[in-house]
Design an enzyme around this catalytic site. Sequence first.
Site, PDB file in Angstrom:
ATOM      1  CG  ASP A   1       7.019  15.000  11.576  1.00 34.76           C
ATOM      2  OD1 ASP A   1       6.619  16.088  11.131  1.00 34.76           O
ATOM      3  OD2 ASP A   1       7.454  14.090  10.850  1.00 34.76           O
TER       4      ASP A   1
ATOM      5  N   GLY B   1       7.702   3.031   2.913  1.00 30.36           N
ATOM      6  CA  GLY B   1       8.233   3.759   4.065  1.00 30.36           C
ATOM      7  C   GLY B   1       9.734   3.905   3.878  1.00 30.36           C
TER       8      GLY B   1
ATOM      9  CB  ILE C   1      -0.990   0.042   1.189  1.00 29.78           C
ATOM     10  CG1 ILE C   1      -0.271  -0.180   2.521  1.00 29.78           C
ATOM     11  CG2 ILE C   1      -2.132  -0.924   0.991  1.00 29.78           C
ATOM     12  CD1 ILE C   1      -1.169   0.031   3.732  1.00 29.78           C
TER      13      ILE C   1
ATOM     14  CG  PHE D   1      13.260   1.763   8.095  1.00 30.64           C
ATOM     15  CD1 PHE D   1      14.609   1.700   8.392  1.00 30.64           C
ATOM     16  CD2 PHE D   1      12.497   2.739   8.716  1.00 30.64           C
ATOM     17  CE1 PHE D   1      15.181   2.581   9.288  1.00 30.64           C
ATOM     18  CE2 PHE D   1      13.056   3.622   9.620  1.00 30.64           C
ATOM     19  CZ  PHE D   1      14.407   3.544   9.904  1.00 30.64           C
ATOM     20  N   GLY D   2      11.298   0.309   4.050  1.00 31.26           N
ATOM     21  CA  GLY D   2      10.843  -0.761   3.174  1.00 31.26           C
ATOM     22  C   GLY D   2       9.378  -0.566   2.846  1.00 31.26           C
ATOM     23  CD  GLU D   3       7.604  -3.761  -1.271  1.00 29.64           C
ATOM     24  OE1 GLU D   3       7.398  -4.836  -0.671  1.00 29.64           O
ATOM     25  OE2 GLU D   3       7.771  -3.676  -2.489  1.00 29.64           O
ATOM     26  CB  VAL D   4       3.589   0.458   4.129  1.00 30.26           C
ATOM     27  CG1 VAL D   4       2.483   0.321   5.165  1.00 30.26           C
ATOM     28  CG2 VAL D   4       4.696   1.368   4.639  1.00 30.26           C
TER      29      VAL D   4
HETATM   30  O1  ACK Z   1      -1.711   7.832   2.512  1.00 21.07           O
HETATM   31  P1  ACK Z   1      -1.656   6.371   2.592  1.00 21.07           P
HETATM   32  O2  ACK Z   1      -2.653   5.539   1.915  1.00 21.07           O
HETATM   33  O3  ACK Z   1      -1.524   5.917   4.107  1.00 21.07           O
HETATM   34  O4  ACK Z   1      -0.158   5.911   2.161  1.00 21.07           O
HETATM   35  C1  ACK Z   1       0.671   5.767   3.271  1.00 21.07           C
HETATM   36  C2  ACK Z   1       1.517   4.533   3.107  1.00 21.07           C
HETATM   37  O5  ACK Z   1       0.978   3.517   3.917  1.00 21.07           O
HETATM   38  C3  ACK Z   1       2.991   4.720   3.487  1.00 21.07           C
HETATM   39  O6  ACK Z   1       3.079   5.104   4.821  1.00 21.07           O
HETATM   40  C4  ACK Z   1      -0.248   3.947   4.445  1.00 21.07           C
HETATM   41  N1  ACK Z   1      -0.341   3.439   5.818  1.00 21.07           N
HETATM   42  C5  ACK Z   1       0.596   3.494   6.765  1.00 21.07           C
HETATM   43  N2  ACK Z   1       0.128   2.924   7.877  1.00 21.07           N
HETATM   44  C6  ACK Z   1      -1.125   2.488   7.603  1.00 21.07           C
HETATM   45  C7  ACK Z   1      -2.115   1.813   8.355  1.00 21.07           C
HETATM   46  N3  ACK Z   1      -1.900   1.481   9.615  1.00 21.07           N
HETATM   47  N4  ACK Z   1      -3.280   1.531   7.770  1.00 21.07           N
HETATM   48  C8  ACK Z   1      -3.495   1.891   6.497  1.00 21.07           C
HETATM   49  N5  ACK Z   1      -2.598   2.518   5.734  1.00 21.07           N
HETATM   50  C9  ACK Z   1      -1.423   2.808   6.288  1.00 21.07           C
HETATM   51  C10 ACK Z   1      -0.238   5.449   4.436  1.00 21.07           C
END
Ligand code: ACK
Length: 751
Positions: free
Chosen positions: A516, A400, A397, A402-405
């Site tokens: 932040d 980050g 999705i 450090f790597g993919e989320v």
């Molecule tokens: O704006 P977004 O869709 O929301 O894109 C970023 C991406 O991952 C990189 O950080 C999404 N993200 C991060 N943590 C979560 C989470 N806990 N649930 C859903 N999306 C997340 C974030």
Amino acid sequence: MHGQPLYSSTVALEQSLARQIAARRCEVRRRTSPQFSEACQPGFFKAYAGNTNCSKCPPHCFSYGEGAAICRCETGFFRAERDPPSMACTRPPSSPRNLLFNLNDTSLILEWSPPSDTGGRRDLTYNVQCKRCGPEPDQCQFCEEELRYLPRQLGLTNATVTVMDFSAHANYTFEIESLNGVSEMSSFPHPVAIVTVSTDQGGPSLVGTLKKDWASPNSIALSWQQPEQTPQGILDYEIKYYQKEHEQLSYSSTRTKAPSVIISGLKPATWYVFSVRTRTPAGYSSYTPKYEYKTTGDSSDIASDQGQVLVIVTAAVGGFTLLVILTLFFLITGRCQWYFKAKMTSEEKRTNYQNGHVPFPGIKTYVDPDTYEDPTQAVHEFTKEIDPSRIRIERVIGAGEFGEVCSGRLRTPGKKEIAVAIKTLKGGYVERQRRDFLREASIMGQFDHPNIIRLEGVVTKSRPVMIVVEYVENGSLDSFLRQHDGHFTVIQLVGMLRGIASGMKYLSDMGYVHRDLAARNILVNSNLVCKVSDFGLSRVLEDDPEAAYTTTGGKIPIRWTAPEAISYRKFSSASDAWSYGIVMWEVMSYGERPYWEMSNQDVILSIEEGYRLPAPMGCPVALHQLMLHCWQKERSHRPKCTDVVSFLDKLIRNPSSLLSLVEDIQSLPESPGEEMDFISIGDWLDSIKMSQYKSNFMAAGYNTLDSVARMSIEDVRRIGVELIGHQRRISSSVQTLRLQILHEQEKGFHV
Ligand code: ACK
């Protein structure tokens, strides 16, 4: 007011517009002037004899005869001593509106809306008068000096004041009067709004004498005798203290269940004033008389206090082991910290407060994972190891540092499978990256609050290393709002802000400073619940694309950060409050970039000069006032998270308080003058990068800036500006234009 235009999307361009206005006005006056030395006609005036032009009498002024040197004010209108003859005559403001109060245990907050008629001036201030009344209306006396007012009692510029030190079982009547630069010239009484407040709290007995047990350069330990008769039992004590020389500015308070306290975070060799009151189920007692004690100034003083520290600590903790006492001893003296850093448990580390924050006894306090010599120990202590077979990764999705989320599912035996987000640490990392990656989990794992992103656990014993958190359907708040521009009601937006404030209150109560806070670091779920995320202190800032290096070497997201944190890295819950104000602005403008395309350097300079972001389009007055409150230069004047939460709660309970919009109260004087007519609509639209709408303005008959400055949001829509983002940008610039005209009116034009 400030002698420069307020923010718009391009402050520099607006400044150049202002210069153009002046130059064009000068030229036109020269072109259109009657004979230089002619006497002026009725309705005109000439302030100085000689080769100057006659000027038209400004609004609410008249001259009957010929040759007037000044125009006289209409009845009920006045000219203040410093008002130039070219300025319109003005009148005193009407009374403040919608006066509301909010009484809590320690303070009374009075809030009101500005008068509907400012009298044509912008030097509006408010005074507060208080009377304390008995059962009969004629038994009223002025409150004299018994109450304290924050920020002050007279000359308030914001429409709110906090009143403290009121007594139980009393009726107070507050009168808020609105004033401007001509109020004193009017023979009519100043218009006031009135509210009566009863403080019907119980009156348990006072505590005994407040004694200083010891002092060090940054701390003072106090103790007192318990009240003798407290049948309902004491819930706790509240200690109020402030620096003696700042008596009227602000105070701090803390609570304790024991009849003793150590107040830390104080300045060396400085006098402080303390008083204590008890809280029982029946309410608060009065405060004790004020006691003044001084912190010590050098290390010899600390040495002499050390023995007493041990005594107090022993008394307070009772059966604690010698090891703990020695730990505290060494912590206070600053010796052997490396040893205890490695040996302390998290409970002991909780006493190693951030930023001098004194937590309430019994409230969990944040432990900085960096105080562990071995960070893996912090990971073990604050996170749960998850067996990777329980995790199913479904899709990527985002990315980050450090790597993919990824998103996926987590199975827990005996529980329902849940959706999770999985942050991964990409292969080939060095130990420092692993440690930094897992630091966020050690921080998050300490929190448990609906408005803070919840950590499910970590995978550290196999590859890839992962952090598993609750899945939040709508992703980051900033992009979510941009995608849903204009889709929510004000109450829904306030609900989101309330959630963020509640999460921040939880963090600040635990002594955690986020550093932040920004809409990009808030996640939103399918019920619009906002969750604060992105923890990790310095790492967060390294990671944040908004963070820029400052002259002092740190990396800081300038637009979101309080001035003291930018200049000397003074991060605190008060600097988080500043960032919270910026988040409010981001939310109310549906994800607009704070300060638009201004450079970071311009943002810093403008803030330093006192400029603040104007209200976004459609923003209720009460919310913009709260933003301005968060952006006070003096950090101790900014609201605490708890104040923000209760203020927003109040707005949610009284939705009518959100009806008054900023654009409604910035009405223009009847005739702003011909001066703005010389800037073309084209120039103005160019300056806000909206030139594509030039024909729409022309076709609808808006061909002077004066007419544009009177446009409402509805008018902007009506002329065919369809994109909500563009409506918002134009409206915001219209407001700036309006303020600029008002400002020029007030100054009078001197060419
Ligand atoms: O704006 P977004 O869709 O929301 O894109 C970023 C991406 O991952 C990189 O950080 C999404 N993200 C991060 N943590 C979560 C989470 N806990 N649930 C859903 N999306 C997340 C974030």
